[in-house]
Design a protein around this motif. Structure first.
Motif, mmCIF file in Angstrom:
data_model
loop_
_atom_site.group_PDB
_atom_site.id
_atom_site.type_symbol
_atom_site.label_atom_id
_atom_site.label_comp_id
_atom_site.label_asym_id
_atom_site.label_seq_id
_atom_site.Cartn_x
_atom_site.Cartn_y
_atom_site.Cartn_z
ATOM 1 N N GLN A 66 0.820 -1.224 0.000
ATOM 2 C CA GLN A 66 0.000 0.000 0.000
ATOM 3 C C GLN A 66 0.843 1.259 0.000
ATOM 4 O OE1 GLN A 66 0.358 -2.007 2.549
ATOM 5 N NE2 GLN A 66 1.013 -0.683 4.242
ATOM 6 N N SER A 68 3.224 1.873 -1.919
ATOM 7 C CA SER A 68 3.520 2.291 -3.294
ATOM 8 C C SER A 68 2.534 3.374 -3.702
ATOM 9 C CB SER A 68 3.441 1.097 -4.235
ATOM 10 O OG SER A 68 2.122 0.578 -4.256
ATOM 11 N N ARG A 69 1.315 3.239 -3.197
ATOM 12 C CA ARG A 69 0.302 4.221 -3.536
ATOM 13 C C ARG A 69 0.435 5.462 -2.652
ATOM 14 N NH1 ARG A 69 -6.174 3.130 -3.957
ATOM 15 N NH2 ARG A 69 -6.698 5.233 -4.647
ATOM 16 N N GLN A 72 3.473 7.348 -3.582
ATOM 17 C CA GLN A 72 3.632 7.584 -5.023
ATOM 18 C C GLN A 72 4.950 7.030 -5.555
ATOM 19 O OE1 GLN A 72 1.499 8.656 -7.183
ATOM 20 N NE2 GLN A 72 -0.104 9.648 -6.005
ATOM 21 N N ILE A 73 5.144 5.740 -5.327
ATOM 22 C CA ILE A 73 6.375 5.109 -5.804
ATOM 23 C C ILE A 73 6.064 4.264 -7.041
ATOM 24 C CG2 ILE A 73 8.263 3.549 -5.213
ATOM 25 C CD1 ILE A 73 8.115 6.186 -3.569
ATOM 26 N N LEU A 74 6.741 4.570 -8.117
ATOM 27 C CA LEU A 74 6.554 3.783 -9.340
ATOM 28 C C LEU A 74 7.764 2.900 -9.586
ATOM 29 C CD1 LEU A 74 5.147 6.232 -12.000
ATOM 30 C CD2 LEU A 74 3.916 4.646 -10.530
ATOM 31 N N ALA A 75 8.916 3.553 -9.550
ATOM 32 C CA ALA A 75 10.143 2.838 -9.902
ATOM 33 C C ALA A 75 10.795 2.320 -8.625
ATOM 34 C CB ALA A 75 11.085 3.793 -10.632
#
Lengths: 110, 584
Positions: A66, A68-69, A72-75
């Motif tokens: 969770q 990552s959301r 705001q982690i994409l890479a």
């Protein structure tokens, strides 16, 4: 926000308690060679440039997806400078030390 | 539903049975033959403002509400609140779906200025994030809008491309039906060549502006393993969402009716072989301004409503109130049908939007209202919304559509005064079953209306011109005067009628007089004949008397001679004779 950090204990951790001038958080996805390389590079760099003034948290997105959301982690790997503000994001395995220093604003950019 | 379920694209689609995922978007499922490829990724590309995001959102909303399939919307450009607001204008209750766990909106915020790239990386964070969103509600549908934003945020295109390829494969393995959107590029479908990774289905959205009027169109560029329509299909984006009109796909194989329906004017029905028009047929009323087209159309509607049929009135020049007021003046109360729900008006300016949009709006309104009779007043104004060939093409599709649904249609067309009326509609006359022409005739200081049937396919019809009058109890048709001086109507006709009857009287008297003369002459002749006869009789008698006298005297002479002779000879021959005829 309560976060349960995966204990890949960063070596250069300063004395417990109290605020650090530098709060860094490294997001990884599992213990891949790339994430290990990133952590090693980060430790080395911090010891060189920020000795005693920093704290590193490592977040494994496989354990805490969770985040990552929320963050705001994409890479991955992504290094986030939470302090000093403003927030900076540095992606990659941190192998390019020059760019990491620019990203952390320890060195002026081009 | 994994990648190895791919079917041979050479097989016919009905046999291949490529599983489709109904989009729920009106019209799109028709042209795609059932929906988007299930378990695959579809690329939707188009310029900015072409409706990509809305298509994606409607795909998810319809999936959740109509098919019970939850969805994830991952947006890279707008945040969740903005997106919810934007699509609320289309009537989607996004927040309600989020609360009921049928929809997740995940906003991926990327700030290029915050990011420094310092070596090798991958997008596992995105995968984890998407996977989490999908698993949290058991989503079957995913929209990524628009993933190309990543190209702006990340400098290492090599890594990005490899990761995108991995992402699309990953989506396929997840078994979700996905839509990815992409901005239209120069000469390519998407600016960053997403079509390279998405090979199953590509939809292209387009918005073109011609003469200040924008028209949206959709085209299926590619649909592997499935038959699909190849044309550009117009679509609408409005408060009812996304509507694609598969109009160009309509063929000519439609059933026709042999039933008749009344025109609402008994005398006009009589001119059309006594029954009216064919149900499901198309009727054109053309004429100059003020020739009574709308009034005749209103009669038609009134009659249809009276039969309990559902009617739609597409008004392109007047407002519904104006039409109803005007029709009241000729004794037609259209409001009662409006109140009963049998009649509905659909008023719009031709220039409000493009022809395709009109067509789409008409299509949708007709479907929704389930109209049986539709009136378009007037279609000539469409020429102002497009070029003449475009208007013609549009009308052709409109007529085809209406015929295929067995909807009786009435078109009015305004012809400009100078032109011969037959020419201006040449474009659509071939599509029309029954064509009535209304003409204004100026004569002896007044204007009268004339009506005649120019064409009535498949039915016996009158070839006569009728005078068309608007009374306070509706339309009436009168016979016109056809004489040596041409057609006479109105008061000229009345005058002519009067003149005619006067002339007739004179002629009658003249004849009478002549008859009398003849009689007289005959009598005179007969009298003369009688006189001559009498004269002749008289003469005859005199003559006969004379003859008789002469004969008798001649006899007595002879007798006397014989007597004398006997006496001389002393014979006594024939003493009787002598005694008889001789002198005593």
């Amino acid at each position: 926000m309560t976060k349960t950090e995966k204990p890949i204990v960063p070596k250069g951790k300063a004395a417990a308690g109290g605020e650090f001038e530098w709060e860094l958080r490294l997001y990884v996805a599992g213990q891949t060679s790339r994430s290990i390389a990133a952590l090693n590079n980060l430790n080395q760099l911090c010891e060189t440039h920020l000795k005693g003034r920093y704290r590193i948290e490592v977040v494994d997105l496989l354990v805490n997806p969770q985040l990552s959301r929320e963050d705001q982690i994409l890479a991955v790997p992504t290094l986030v400078r939470k302090l000093p503000e403003p927030i900076r994001k540095i992606i990659g395995d941190l192998s390019n030390t020059e760019r990491v220093l620019v990203g952390l604003q320890l060195r002026p950019g081009k | 539903m994994t990648s190895n379920s791919r079917k041979n694209p050479l097989q016919p689609p009905q046999l291949a049975g490529l599983e489709k995922c109904p989009s729920g978007i009106s019209g799109l499922d028709q042209i795609t033959g059932g929906g988007l490829p299930r378990g695959r990724t579809t690329l939707v590309c188009g310029g900015s403002g072409s409706g990509k995001t809305l298509l994606g959102m409607e795909f998810l909303v319809k999936g959740a509400t109509k098919f019970g399939e939850a969805g994830v919307f991952m947006c890279f450009e707008e945040n969740a609140e903005e997106l919810a607001q934007n699509v609320a204008s289309l009537g989607f209750d996004v927040n309600g779906l989020i609360t009921s766990k049928q929809l997740v909106i995940d906003y991926v915020r990327i700030e290029r200025s915050e990011i420094e790239e310092t070596g090798e990386y991958d997008l596992e964070g995105l995968f984890i994030r998407l996977g989490l969103a999908i698993d949290s509600i058991g989503a079957k549908r995913v929209v990524l809008d628009t993933i190309e934003t990543l190209f702006a945020a990340l400098a290492n295109a090599g890594i990005l491309r490899a990761e995108l390829r991995r992402l699309f494969r990953w989506l396929k393995d997840k078994g979700v039906t996905a839509i990815v959107t992409g901005e239209r590029g120069e000469g390519t479908f998407t600016r960053h060549g997403l079509e390279e990774y998405v090979s199953d289905c590509v939809l292209l959205l387009d918005q073109r502006v011609v003469e200040n009027i924008a028209t949206r169109r959709l085209r299926i560029v590619k649909y592997r393993g499935s038959a699909h329509g190849t044309n550009e299909y117009p679509f609408l984006l409005d408060e009812q969402g996304f509507t694609v009109v598969p109009l160009t796909a309509i063929g000519l194989q439609y059933a026709v009716s042999t039933d008749f329906i009344s025109t609402g004017v008994a005398k006009l029905d009589a001119m059309l072989g006594g029954h009216g028009y064919y149900r499901g047929g198309s009727l054109l009323l053309s004429g100059t301004a003020g020739s009574g087209k709308t009034s005749l159309a209103a009669h038609f509607l009134d009659a249809a409503c009276r039969r309990g049929e559902r009617c739609l009135f597409f008004a392109f020049e007047e407002s519904p109130d104006q039409i109803m007021r005007n029709m009241r003046s000729i004794g037609l109360d259209l409001r009662q049908w409006l109140d009963k729900g049998l009649l509905r008006f659909h008023a719009s300016r031709p220039s409000t939007f493009g022809l395709e949009m009109h067509l789409t709006a008409i299509h949708r309104a007709t479907e929704q209202f389930q109209a049986q009779v539709v009136v378009f007043d007037p279609i000539s104004s469409f020429e102002s919304a497009g070029s003449f060939p475009e208007a013609r093409a549009m009308l052709m599709r409109l007529v085809d559509f209406l015929k295929s649904r067995q909807i009786t249609s009435l078109f009015t067309s305004l012809t400009s005064g100078g032109n011969p009326s037959e020419q201006s509609e040449v474009g659509i006359s071939s599509l029309i079953d029954t064509w009535l022409l209304l003409r204004n005739l100026e004569q002896s200081g007044e204007r009268t209306r004339l009506l005649y049937i120019l064409k009535a396919c498949g039915m016996a019809h009158s070839n006569q011109v009728r005078e068309f009058i608007l009374t306070d109890h509706g339309v009436d048709l009168l016979e016109v005067y056809v004489g040596p001086g041409g057609i006479l109507t109105g008061s000229a006709k009345a005058e002519q009628d009067r003149l005619d009857s006067a002339a007739n009287l004179i002629r009658r008297r003249d004849a009478e007089r002549k008859r009398l003369v003849i009689e007289h002459k005959q009598k005179a002749l007969e009298a003369k004949i009688a006189e001559l006869k009498a004269e002749f009789e008289l003469e005859r008698r005199e003559m006969e008397e004379t003859i008789a006298e002469t004969e008798s005297s001649a006899q007595s002479l002879i007798a006397g001679r014989i007597e004398a002779g006997q006496r001389r000879e002393g014979t006594t021959a024939a003493p009787d004779k002598i005694r008889k005829g001789g002198r005593k």
